[in-house]
Motif scaffolding. Sequence first.
Motif, short mmCIF file in Angstrom:
data_model
loop_
_atom_site.label_atom_id
_atom_site.label_comp_id
_atom_site.label_asym_id
_atom_site.label_seq_id
_atom_site.Cartn_x
_atom_site.Cartn_y
_atom_site.Cartn_z
N ASP A 330 0.85 -1.20 0.00
CA ASP A 330 0.00 0.00 0.00
C ASP A 330 0.88 1.24 0.00
O ASP A 330 1.62 1.48 0.95
CB ASP A 330 -0.90 0.00 1.24
CG ASP A 330 -1.88 1.17 1.24
OD1 ASP A 330 -1.80 2.02 0.33
OD2 ASP A 330 -2.71 1.23 2.18
N GLY A 333 0.41 3.19 3.01
CA GLY A 333 0.56 2.46 4.25
C GLY A 333 1.90 2.70 4.90
O GLY A 333 2.64 3.62 4.55
N MET A 596 -0.70 1.32 14.01
CA MET A 596 -0.98 0.43 12.87
C MET A 596 -1.93 -0.66 13.36
O MET A 596 -1.54 -1.80 13.62
CB MET A 596 0.33 -0.15 12.33
CG MET A 596 1.31 0.89 11.81
SD MET A 596 2.88 0.21 11.23
CE MET A 596 3.64 -0.29 12.78
N GLU A 599 -3.49 -2.57 9.61
CA GLU A 599 -2.73 -2.66 8.36
C GLU A 599 -2.29 -4.08 8.01
O GLU A 599 -1.96 -4.36 6.87
CB GLU A 599 -1.49 -1.75 8.44
CG GLU A 599 -1.79 -0.27 8.22
CD GLU A 599 -2.26 0.43 9.47
OE1 GLU A 599 -2.69 -0.28 10.41
OE2 GLU A 599 -2.22 1.66 9.54
#
Length: 811
Positions: A330, A333, A596, A599
């Motif tokens: 990502d 990300g 996170m 994720e």
Amino acid sequence: MPRTGPPQASNKPRRRIRKLRLFGLLLILLVLGSLSFTFGLVTSIASEIPSLDPARLQQREVDGYVYDSKGERVLAVLRGSQSRILVPSRKIAPLMKQAIVAIEDKRFYEHRGVDVHGIMRAVWQDVRNQRVVEGGSTITQQFVKNTYVKSQRSIGRKLKEAALAWQLEQRWSKDRILTAYLNTIYFGNGAYGIQQAALTYFQHPASDLGLAEAALLAGIPSDPARYDPVANPRAARARRDVVLRAMLDQGDITYRDYASATHARLPRAEDVHLSGKRGPAPYFTNYVEQQLIDRYGSGRVFGGGLRVRTTIDLNIQRFARQAITKWLTDPNGPSAALVAVDPRNGKVLAMIGGNNYRKSQFNLAVQGERQPGSSFKPFVLATALREGISPDTTFVSGPVQIPLGDKVWYVHNYENSDLGRISLASATEFSDNTVYAQLTQLVGPAAIVRTAKRLGITSPLKKYFAIGLGAEAVNPLEMARAFSAFANQGRRVDGAVFGNRPRAISVVRNETGRLVDDNRAIQRPVLTENTAALVTSLLHNVVTGGTGRQAQLSDGRPVAGKTGTTENYGDAWFVGYTPQLVTAVWVGYPNTLRPMLTEYHGDAVAGGTFPALIWKSFMERTLDYLHDAPQDFPSLSLPYSVTRNVVYRNGQLELDNGNCNSTRQLLYFAGQGPARTANCKVNEVDVPQLIGQTIAQAKVRLAAQPLTPQYVYEPAKPRQRLGIVLRQYPARGTLSSYGKVTLVLPKALHGVVPRLVGLRLARAEARLERLHLKWRVAGHPPPGAKVVAQSPGPRRAATPGLVVTLVVKGG
């Protein structure tokens, strides 16, 4: 009687005259010789002044090159003209000149090249602070030092530099010297000279520098790495404010200008653009350049013709990038940083410092200091093993409250995953926070810091108890290097030239190929082989059955490592190794501490997820490329253990003498353990801190221990508050129950100031008169006025003639 002749004249006066003539002749010859030598030295030095002109220096520059480990691929061209753009005085903002003079040489316009007054001031400051806090070199001397590269560092060179600085001041104007200095000093991040610095940090020329910008740049040259606004924004901001304060003190700016500039923002990491073209591995290359500058100076590095062979293998570098992109898909990300080190020789084989060097030159592998979480626990473990604590020692896994003087440290496990009574070995395997908090208390934060530093951690580490759970920030490069000592049987690898730094440079040659420096590997024992083997064995269990299971390699070769996850999942780490290769992986958001939580396929990112998977993909590809066959870790010897009762006392573990409270049973390797026996007392209690408390408060506090007070008095000073504990004996430590604590109290020898507030003025005056005290009434009191305030207040020591000020209001 016979007549005698006249006395013979003495020869002594003649001899004395001859000696004086000889001495005078020798003195004349000495003076003539000194004048001749001085004239020759001055002439020789003066002949070198034209060579200091930056324009001439630039004409003599020879390109240098940074190569990969094979000496085949060029990683960077060390070209001075790329990193420095010469500009005349009129194209440098006056504020920039004022800023650099204010912080580097405030007497620049008063001295003649060498500032004796400044040298004496610097020496005095260094003596007062017992360390080097201030330099005595003038801007002229610094300019000469930066450009004069003909001889090695020596006292002779220092003297010649000073003489050259004095000569330069006779021939060049102050403005020309200052302009030349600003065109040659190094401002960090590859910016050599003020014009390139302005373009690198602010994307506009030096002529357009504002006050805050000029102050920031002026603060960098004294230590470009420390005051780098990208790597160390807090230190850079503090340094900028020091420069602004110096400019304010010099009268260069107004207080309004100063206050406004201190609130200006620093340049963002993504806005700092380095000069020159970059080849493969740009983050690594920038790190190498900084090492070169630290050793040789920017003048020799850029345009000095150096040929530098580094340790990086570009194929391994490619494997690292591919492993990251395989798992982090990502673009919006989290990012990753990765460093790989050969533990046998300390070579840095790969370094990934970010996603896109063109967008941001901030090197996450070197500059990105983030909390390592549980990946720091091996340093706590190594400290305990060094002190002889057996991994079979048991602890209770569960919420703990650890007293830290006037505070309490509360520690719990993630998601309350308590395991009951477990061994230190199991606590390592499952990364138990509460057990490692107890272990940190037992060995002490200071000992943990010493172990981490010995292994190769160079970031500043505070001696806080939370260090045992990875609360102190580090970077992936130093983590990989520190773990290398575990893989290398307890030996840290330094460079013969660059010392206790990661070995990124192998050999440095000059433009003709002649050897300048051979940075060969130096093995330095920092742990015993058996301690390193014990750590490795316990970290091997982390991968086989603990939090790092996803890092197991497909060929089944032995692997050791440790996961790390910070609170709220802001940082995730995996640092692991085989006997041939150590790799540290960090995953997180580079510009902010962002949790996170989803994720990892909808779940939180922990050290055993993306970091372990990236590590596995990279290691399998790299070990196959290196043709390193599977190899077992060195065998270990687990010594016989004995149980000892210990107590944490005076900042260290001591043996219980039979009277101690809050003791612990620990398993120690035979022949090891605390050497000191505690001097615990029967029914021991702590002595509380009572200074500043009232007598009543002190009595209650002592009764609660229980301890017995006794009192000693000393004459009170005028106006001193009475009934307050001034000192106590003992001031700290322990006593047996009902032991005596001596309290020192003030005693008034000339009476006490009475409480007058609330009395009518006439009554208050009468009371003061009886005590032989004077008074003063503020304003013009009406009849029947009452006292509403007094100074000094009641219960203060009086003295003859003391004046009490009364504030009254109408009755």
